[in-house]
Motif scaffolding. Structure first.
Motif, PDB file in Angstrom:
ATOM      1  N   ALA A 114     -16.173 -34.562  20.928  1.00  8.57           N
ATOM      2  CA  ALA A 114     -17.500 -34.035  20.567  1.00  8.57           C
ATOM      3  C   ALA A 114     -17.397 -32.563  20.170  1.00  8.57           C
ATOM      4  N   HIS A 115     -16.535 -31.818  20.864  1.00 11.04           N
ATOM      5  CA  HIS A 115     -16.329 -30.394  20.571  1.00 11.04           C
ATOM      6  C   HIS A 115     -15.779 -30.229  19.149  1.00 11.04           C
ATOM      7  N   VAL A 116     -14.775 -31.039  18.808  1.00 12.56           N
ATOM      8  CA  VAL A 116     -14.168 -30.977  17.469  1.00 12.56           C
ATOM      9  C   VAL A 116     -15.168 -31.431  16.405  1.00 12.56           C
ATOM     10  N   ALA A 117     -16.005 -32.411  16.726  1.00  8.90           N
ATOM     11  CA  ALA A 117     -17.020 -32.859  15.766  1.00  8.90           C
ATOM     12  C   ALA A 117     -17.989 -31.710  15.455  1.00  8.90           C
ATOM     13  N   ALA A 118     -18.341 -30.926  16.475  1.00  3.92           N
ATOM     14  CA  ALA A 118     -19.261 -29.796  16.290  1.00  3.92           C
ATOM     15  C   ALA A 118     -18.549 -28.579  15.704  1.00  3.92           C
TER      16      ALA A 118
END
Length: 142
Positions: A114-118
């Motif tokens: 989720a961090h990488v997606a954001a």
């Protein structure tokens, strides 16, 4: 950069963060969602601060111990393990939070994804660092 140059750069970045709701408008961190985390040193107990890029998971703030892709995790990860009660400053808000280093691998991976997606620029750090990236959940306690 020498130590004085780093301190000058950090102070200028903090001033810009405070002026622009935590998102610098220039420099290498332009547009990044940044927070100032204040805590204590794991060994010394002395006050420490770190400028961190964050994502969100519900009401919590999520930070990743990438150290810019270094092979060693940043000191603030150990500091949070030793002293999990921290103060976060985001924009014009300052509030207490509790840091939890995510130990469960499936949850760590979910938060990382989720961090990488954001924040897509984080994607290459695990390969560069050659280590698992610690994920830390910061839960506001106000």
């Amino acid at each position: 950069m020498g130590n004085a140059d780093e301190q000058d750069w950090e102070q200028a970045l903090i001033a810009e963060m405070r002026e622009h709701e935590g998102r610098p408008t220039s420099g290498p961190l332009k547009g990044h969602p940044l927070m100032l985390m204040q805590g204590r040193g794991a060994r010394s107990g002395e006050p420490r601060q770190a400028i961190l890029t964050y994502s969100r998971d519900g009401e919590d703030y999520i930070v990743a111990g990438t150290a810019g892709g270094s092979t060693k995790p940043p000191a603030w990860v150990a500091n949070m393990r030793g002293y999990p009660d921290v103060t976060l400053e985001i924009g014009h808000r300052s509030f207490p939070a509790r840091a939890t280093v995510v130990e469960h691998e499936a949850e760590r991976q979910r938060l990382w994804d989720a961090h990488v997606a954001a924040l897509p620029w984080f994607a290459g750090y695990p390969e560069q660092a050659q280590r698992p990236i610690p994920m830390i959940r910061l839960t506001p306690s106000d």
